[in-house]
Each structure stands twice: as C-alpha cells, then as structure tokens.
Motif scaffolding. Structure first.
Motif, PDB file in Angstrom:
ATOM      1  N   VAL A  68       0.836  -1.199   0.000  1.00  0.00           N
ATOM      2  CA  VAL A  68       0.000   0.000   0.000  1.00  0.00           C
ATOM      3  C   VAL A  68       0.875   1.255   0.000  1.00  0.00           C
ATOM      4  O   VAL A  68       0.645   2.204  -0.748  1.00  0.00           O
ATOM      5  N   ALA A  69       1.937   1.229   0.828  1.00  0.00           N
ATOM      6  CA  ALA A  69       2.814   2.400   0.915  1.00  0.00           C
ATOM      7  C   ALA A  69       3.505   2.662  -0.416  1.00  0.00           C
ATOM      8  O   ALA A  69       3.616   3.806  -0.858  1.00  0.00           O
ATOM      9  N   LEU A  70       3.959   1.592  -1.080  1.00  0.00           N
ATOM     10  CA  LEU A  70       4.632   1.750  -2.369  1.00  0.00           C
ATOM     11  C   LEU A  70       3.704   2.378  -3.397  1.00  0.00           C
ATOM     12  O   LEU A  70       4.055   3.346  -4.072  1.00  0.00           O
ATOM     13  N   ILE A  71       2.502   1.809  -3.490  1.00  0.00           N
ATOM     14  CA  ILE A  71       1.553   2.316  -4.492  1.00  0.00           C
ATOM     15  C   ILE A  71       1.164   3.750  -4.163  1.00  0.00           C
ATOM     16  O   ILE A  71       1.150   4.626  -5.032  1.00  0.00           O
ATOM     17  N   GLY A  72       0.917   3.985  -2.853  1.00  0.00           N
ATOM     18  CA  GLY A  72       0.580   5.343  -2.442  1.00  0.00           C
ATOM     19  C   GLY A  72       1.716   6.303  -2.738  1.00  0.00           C
ATOM     20  O   GLY A  72       1.501   7.415  -3.228  1.00  0.00           O
ATOM     21  N   GLY A  73       2.955   5.856  -2.493  1.00  0.00           N
ATOM     22  CA  GLY A  73       4.119   6.705  -2.743  1.00  0.00           C
ATOM     23  C   GLY A  73       4.251   7.066  -4.206  1.00  0.00           C
ATOM     24  O   GLY A  73       4.495   8.222  -4.565  1.00  0.00           O
ATOM     25  N   ILE A  74       4.065   6.066  -5.075  1.00  0.00           N
ATOM     26  CA  ILE A  74       4.170   6.333  -6.511  1.00  0.00           C
ATOM     27  C   ILE A  74       3.084   7.307  -6.949  1.00  0.00           C
ATOM     28  O   ILE A  74       3.334   8.258  -7.699  1.00  0.00           O
ATOM     29  N   LEU A  75       1.878   7.078  -6.439  1.00  0.00           N
ATOM     30  CA  LEU A  75       0.769   7.964  -6.797  1.00  0.00           C
ATOM     31  C   LEU A  75       1.054   9.390  -6.333  1.00  0.00           C
ATOM     32  O   LEU A  75       0.841  10.365  -7.059  1.00  0.00           O
ATOM     33  N   PHE A  76       1.593   9.502  -5.101  1.00  0.00           N
ATOM     34  CA  PHE A  76       1.919  10.825  -4.568  1.00  0.00           C
ATOM     35  C   PHE A  76       2.966  11.515  -5.441  1.00  0.00           C
ATOM     36  O   PHE A  76       2.836  12.683  -5.799  1.00  0.00           O
ATOM     37  N   PHE A  77       4.003  10.760  -5.811  1.00  0.00           N
ATOM     38  CA  PHE A  77       5.067  11.284  -6.674  1.00  0.00           C
ATOM     39  C   PHE A  77       4.491  11.780  -7.995  1.00  0.00           C
ATOM     40  O   PHE A  77       4.743  12.895  -8.455  1.00  0.00           O
ATOM     41  N   LEU A  78       3.644  10.927  -8.596  1.00  0.00           N
ATOM     42  CA  LEU A  78       3.027  11.257  -9.884  1.00  0.00           C
ATOM     43  C   LEU A  78       2.187  12.521  -9.759  1.00  0.00           C
ATOM     44  O   LEU A  78       2.279  13.446 -10.572  1.00  0.00           O
ATOM     45  N   ALA A  79       1.379  12.580  -8.684  1.00  0.00           N
ATOM     46  CA  ALA A  79       0.486  13.726  -8.504  1.00  0.00           C
ATOM     47  C   ALA A  79       1.290  14.988  -8.223  1.00  0.00           C
ATOM     48  O   ALA A  79       1.021  16.050  -8.799  1.00  0.00           O
ATOM     49  N   ALA A  80       2.328  14.868  -7.377  1.00  0.00           N
ATOM     50  CA  ALA A  80       3.111  16.058  -7.022  1.00  0.00           C
ATOM     51  C   ALA A  80       3.787  16.630  -8.262  1.00  0.00           C
ATOM     52  O   ALA A  80       3.735  17.833  -8.522  1.00  0.00           O
ATOM     53  N   ARG A  81       4.403  15.738  -9.057  1.00  0.00           N
ATOM     54  CA  ARG A  81       5.106  16.216 -10.245  1.00  0.00           C
ATOM     55  C   ARG A  81       4.136  16.692 -11.313  1.00  0.00           C
ATOM     56  O   ARG A  81       4.394  17.664 -12.020  1.00  0.00           O
ATOM     57  N   GLY A  82       3.024  15.994 -11.439  1.00  0.00           N
ATOM     58  CA  GLY A  82       2.046  16.370 -12.455  1.00  0.00           C
ATOM     59  C   GLY A  82       1.393  17.700 -12.145  1.00  0.00           C
ATOM     60  O   GLY A  82       1.242  18.558 -13.020  1.00  0.00           O
ATOM     61  N   LEU A  83       1.026  17.890 -10.863  1.00  0.00           N
ATOM     62  CA  LEU A  83       0.348  19.141 -10.498  1.00  0.00           C
ATOM     63  C   LEU A  83       1.320  20.322 -10.509  1.00  0.00           C
ATOM     64  O   LEU A  83       0.904  21.472 -10.625  1.00  0.00           O
ATOM     65  N   ALA A  84       2.633  20.026 -10.414  1.00  0.00           N
ATOM     66  CA  ALA A  84       3.624  21.106 -10.455  1.00  0.00           C
ATOM     67  C   ALA A  84       3.571  21.864 -11.778  1.00  0.00           C
ATOM     68  O   ALA A  84       4.051  22.986 -11.880  1.00  0.00           O
ATOM     69  N   ALA A  85       2.972  21.248 -12.808  1.00  0.00           N
ATOM     70  CA  ALA A  85       2.843  21.954 -14.082  1.00  0.00           C
ATOM     71  C   ALA A  85       1.908  23.150 -13.938  1.00  0.00           C
ATOM     72  O   ALA A  85       2.064  24.155 -14.623  1.00  0.00           O
ATOM     73  N   PHE A  86       0.920  23.039 -13.046  1.00  0.00           N
ATOM     74  CA  PHE A  86      -0.116  24.062 -12.958  1.00  0.00           C
ATOM     75  C   PHE A  86       0.014  24.940 -11.717  1.00  0.00           C
ATOM     76  O   PHE A  86      -0.611  25.977 -11.617  1.00  0.00           O
ATOM     77  N   LEU A  87       0.805  24.470 -10.734  1.00  0.00           N
ATOM     78  CA  LEU A  87       0.917  25.199  -9.476  1.00  0.00           C
ATOM     79  C   LEU A  87       2.382  25.515  -9.217  1.00  0.00           C
ATOM     80  O   LEU A  87       3.264  24.758  -9.621  1.00  0.00           O
ATOM     81  N   PRO A  88       2.664  26.613  -8.560  1.00  0.00           N
ATOM     82  CA  PRO A  88       4.070  26.932  -8.256  1.00  0.00           C
ATOM     83  C   PRO A  88       4.612  26.083  -7.109  1.00  0.00           C
ATOM     84  O   PRO A  88       5.001  26.596  -6.069  1.00  0.00           O
TER      85      PRO A  88
END
Lengths: 343, 281
Positions: free
Chosen positions: A56-76
C-alpha cells in the motif's frame, strides 16, 4: 469455475464466500493449543500485515510522486523550475510543441481513446465469440489446447508485437493498399493492440460462459431453440455483466500499452493539424493512416529525456496522472459490473 | 565446489569493496555509453584502486543526475540547458560525432544541397521528383522533440526552422534506420556509424555534394557534427579522492592515445580533429 489467475479478478463478489470455506475445515483444538503454533500464528500475522502495508505504501508513494510532479505543471510547487501553465492551455489545446512553449495534450488524449476504442471494436466480438466456442462448442481436447494457447499469448512481450508490426505489417500494408505511402497510424496500431488484448478477453469470456448455470442452456434447448438462438438470446445476455468486465479489463490493458503502439503508430503529436491539412486521401483512409500519437507513446519517448522541473517534464507527469485516472475509472467500472452480476 | 566458489567470490568482493575507496559513477547517453565503458575498463586496469560504474538512462537523465549530485559524471549528446548551466556544472567535449542524411535506397537521389535538404524537412518539398529523384512522396522520419540528434538536425539542416507536421517519429536511431529501410520514400538523419552498419539497407545522401566521412569532417569539408559531452559538478565533488579519480578519468579519455586508438575505431572522431570550436549546438 476453474482456477486460472484471472478468475480472481473477475468477480470480487466470489471472495465473500471465503468464510464458508473456513467453516468447512476447522483446525483441531490441540493444534491451536500448542504454544509454538500460537507464536507462529502471531508472527505470520505480523509478516502478512507488514507485506500488505508495504504494498500500500509503495503504491501510495508512486501515486503521490506522480500527482506532485504532475500538479507542479499548474501550481508553483517546489518541483516547478519553469513557468506555471493554465489548465486550458494544456487540456483544451491541440498544439504540442514544447520547444516553442506550447503544451496542448489533446492530440495524445484523443489518440489514446481512438486507438483503444478501435482495438476494442476489433477484439471484443472476436474474443467473446471465441469464448463461446471454447466454453460451449469445442470438443474437450480442443478446449484445453485453446486455453493453453491463450495463456501463452498473454506472455509474449509487447516489443515482439511491435517489431512484427514495424517490419512486416507496415511495409506489407503500405505496399499493397496505399501505393507505398506509409501505413503508420490508428489502423495498424489498433490491429496489433487487439491481437494483444484478445487473449485476456477470451480467458475471461470463457470463464463467464462456463460459470453460467447449465440449466440456462438446457432449458432454452428444451424449449426448442437452436444452438445459435440459445447462445445469442440466452447465454450472451446472461453473461453480459462479466463480458463487460472482460472488455473493460482488455481496454485497461490496451490503454496502458506503450511499446508495441509506439513502434507502429508514427508518434506524430501534430496529427490533428495534419489531418486538417491533408487532402490527398479520402477522409476515412486519412483518419486510419495518419501518423498519430498517444499518451503512453509520448511518455515513453520524452519522459526520460526532458529536464527535471521544466514545464515540459511536468506536463508529461500530468499526462501520466491523467492516464492513471483513466485506468482508475476503468477499474472502478469493472467493480461496478462485478457487483451487478446475477448470481 | 559451488559453495567454495561462492565463498571466494564473496570474500573477493568484500576485499574489493573495502580497498576501492573511490567509486566514480557515470550516467547518461546510451550512444556514448560503449565508448565511455571502454575507457572505464582501460582506466581501471591502469588504476586498480578506482571503480568506475557506467550506466545508461539517456542524455537528459545524465544531465539531471549530475546536476543533482546523483552521479559524478553525466554523459550527454547535447549541451546542458541554461537552467542546468546555472548550477555550475562543467562541460568536457570528449568525442566528435559526424551525422549524415540517409534515405530509402529507391528514392533516386544521391546528394542534396543545403537548400534542398532544408526544404525536404520543412515540408516545402513533398516529392522526390522535385529534388531530382523518382516520383515518390517524401516520408520524413525524425526523432522525438527531446532528442539530441533532432536538436542537431534542426540547427544544422533546418537552420532553426520548424519541422514539417507530416512526419513519422521513431524513438531510437535503430528504429529510425528500420523505418527508413522498410518505408519507400523515407528520409532521415543519423550518426555516421549507423549508416556504416546498415549500408545494405539504407542509402547515404551527400550534403552539398560531400559524402559524410571522418576525413570530410577532419578537413572541414563536411560541416555536420556534434560533440559528445561529459559534465561534472564541482560543487558536489566534495570528496578529494573521488574528485581526483574523476579528473584523472576525464584526462585519460582526452589523451591522444585513447582518442586515436579507441575513439576512431568506435565510429567517433577525436576532439582534436575539429579546430573550429562550435560551442553551442
């Protein structure tokens, strides 16, 4: 019900029956009393818990990484070293030219949906009818043979399909149908994708038909229906929820496939603009044989080669996030179909 | 027997691990990988105390990693971006790589001048007969936007203009060569070594009447080439022993002996061949 690995995917509802199996085989009392076994029980419980938490932690971590990097396109956010983009210029634009500061991802989203849709259109009827054949019509020796062949097909690496398409199918189609114009595009990609997902659909469809009560088949035949009528009017409607699940799982596999598609689709991010400019072919041929691109093909080509933190890199992560959400929707959809299943 | 062998390996490994205080990590370009690996093997033979680990990942991975301190040397086909340059990373040009135009053997064209080559890729010219070849549609096969080869092509062949929208894109040079070999009318742009390896499948196209060759680049007649780069990050090289190993390794790659013996054989050119220093591609 057979015990192929897919069957556990098909029907989460079946899992609910497990406690019954527990009751069938109660452990003998003296075994439970043993101090050693009590300890072993407790420790194994902890190990199982640790493993599942890790997953669960691994999958959650990957999702968090993906979301953080992806949302960085739109947010400072901290991961953003370039300018922040607006949602509209990314999700509502067809112009993809990162070097010139244009980041419209519609061509990739459209490409992914088109190629997987086409692939499903080819694979679903083939897969379901093969499932009927294996479950209801084939002699038993052929049934086991077909099942094994289908399992083998699932194991072929996708790059093999890609190379086959690139070196054999593309030149063949280009030479024989298109007067030597390149054949890259949705048609060939969808064809290769459909070959890749047919085994999945066949396995699940076979399970679906084998899982139907025999009374349905026998009853309809007793009432005088032909073999075909029984299949078309009784068996297929009865298996519909699980056939839908099979199709959605096939769709999930198709939309995530990168390698094979990447080799034959032509990877042209400007395909929408190009289709408007092209006039040398009939619209139908143009739509099928214009070099195009999908979310996965663009990710596999560009993600490792773009500078970390640049808008370009961040938008690619946003595309990854979008792909994840699409797959998530598909998984939720299979859950939904599974729940509606008639017992 | 097996257990004894395993034990010996393990002990040898442990000794090697404790003895080799300096491990230098190299990451980046898969195109430059083999030549740097060869250099690493030769260097480790000369300096037994040094371990050099070379891994791939692509040029931009190498640059990203060296900037963040994830590796000691980042190897790349392209120059670092201005943002990466700001972090103080240092460039060494280690080899010169010539590029050539290639085409499907049946197009009927042996040479393009600069203007024709530009128009073929910008889309002003769409049929081979317009540049003296067969009546056959031109199919442009190029690399993805983030590719170093594409950056070189855009600057040298297209003089900074945009590529035509009607293109096929392939991820690697190998896939490009396969696509050109199997698609009638296809044209592309690859490193010279890939043409030499695939002479039977694709045809080379001369640029301004000069065929791409090592001699052509050396004499200055053939203008299209790029540098292979090795980047280091002085700010992150805090351990003096590692720093010494990194400096020694880079100096080794640039020695005339290595450049002449190995670089030439591997399909690259010694940096010394190119006198006119192009600083930014």
């Amino acid at each position: 019900m057979n015990d192929s690995p897919e069957s556990s995917l098909v029907a989460p509802a079946l899992l609910l029956e497990l406690p019954a199996a527990d009751r069938l085989a109660p452990a003998p009392p003296e075994f439970r009393q043993s101090r050693f076994h009590r300890l072993a029980d407790r420790w194994s419980h902890l190990v199982f818990l640790a493993c599942s938490l890790l997953v669960v932690a691994l999958i959650g971590g990957i999702l968090f990484f993906l979301a953080a990097r992806g949302l960085a396109a739109f947010l400072p956010l901290t991961g953003n070293t370039g300018r922040t983009l607006s949602f509209a210029e990314v999700f509502l634009s067809t112009d993809w030219a990162p070097s010139s500061d244009h980041f419209g991802i519609l061509p990739f989203l459209g490409g992914s949906l088109a190629v997987t849709g086409l692939a499903l259109l080819l694979a679903a009827p083939t897969g379901i009818l093969t499932g009927v054949f294996i479950a209801k019509l084939a002699p038993s020796w052929m049934r086991s043979l077909m099942r094994q062949v289908m399992d083998l097909l699932v194991g072929i690496p996708s790059v093999v399909y890609g190379i086959f398409g690139l070196t054999i199918i593309l030149p063949l189609v280009s030479h024989s149908f298109l007067k030597d114009a390149p054949a890259s595009g949705f048609a060939i990609s969808a064809m290769i994708l459909s070959v890749m997902i047919v085994p999945t659909i066949v396995s699940l469809a076979t399970d679906a038909f084998e899982g139907l009560p025999l009374s349905l088949d026998e009853g309809s035949q007793a009432l005088g229906s032909s073999r075909w009528q029984a299949i078309w009017h009784v068996l297929i409607p009865a298996a519909r929820p699980r056939l839908l699940t099979a199709c959605v799982l096939g769709l999930g596999r198709a939309i995530g496939e990168a390698m094979a598609v990447q080799m034959v689709i032509g990877n042209n991010p400007q395909w929408i603009a190009l289709m408007r400019e092209f006039t040398d072919r009939a619209p139908f041929l143009r739509a099928l044989f214009t070099p195009a691109a999908t979310l996965t093909t663009e990710l596999v080509q560009e993600l490792p080669n773009t500078p970390t933190g640049s808008p370009w890199n961040n938008v690619l992560f946003a595309m990854g996030l979008l792909l994840y959400l699409l797959t998530m929707v598909l998984i939720l959809a299979t859950r939904r179909f599974g729940r509606n299943e008639v017992a | 027997m097996k257990i004894r062998f395993l034990a010996q390996t393990l002990v040898a490994g442990l000794i090697a691990l404790s003895a080799s205080a300096q491990t230098v990590t190299v990451m980046g370009s898969t195109a430059l990988g083999p030549i740097v690996k060869k250099a690493a093997d030769d260097y480790m033979k000369l300096h037994p105390g040094v371990q050099i680990a070379v891994s791939g990942g692509g040029s931009m991975t190498g640059l990203n990693q060296v900037t963040s301190g994830g590796c000691n040397i980042g190897i790349s086909d392209v120059f670092a971006t201005p943002e990466q340059d700001k972090t103080g990373i240092k460039n060494f040009n280690i080899v010169v790589q010539p590029f050539t135009l290639i085409a499907h053997p049946g197009v009927g064209v042996k040479s393009l001048n600069a203007q024709q080559a530009e128009q073929v890729f910008t889309g002003k010219v769409t049929n081979w007969k317009e540049v003296g070849g067969k009546d056959q549609k031109i199919v442009r096969v190029i690399r993805p936007e983030s590719s170093g080869t594409r950056a070189v092509q855009k600057k040298e062949i297209l003089h900074g203009q945009e590529f035509s929208k009607d293109v096929l894109i392939q991820d690697s040079t190998g896939a490009v060569v396969t696509a050109v070999a199997t698609t009638p009318g296809a044209v592309s742009f690859v490193e010279l070594e890939h043409l030499e390896k695939n002479k039977a499948r694709v045809a080379g196209i001369a640029y301004n009447g000069v065929e791409c060759s090592n001699e052509g680049v050396k004499s200055g007649k053939y203008p299209i080439f790029s540098f292979g780069h090795a980047y280091t990050n002085p700010a992150k090289l805090t351990d003096p022993k590692v720093k010494q190993a990194v400096d020694g390794f880079l100096a080794f790659i640039l020695t005339p002996a290595f450049q002449q013996d190995v670089v030439l054989k591997a399909g690259y050119l010694p940096v010394a061949y190119v006198k006119s220093l192009k600083t930014q591609l």
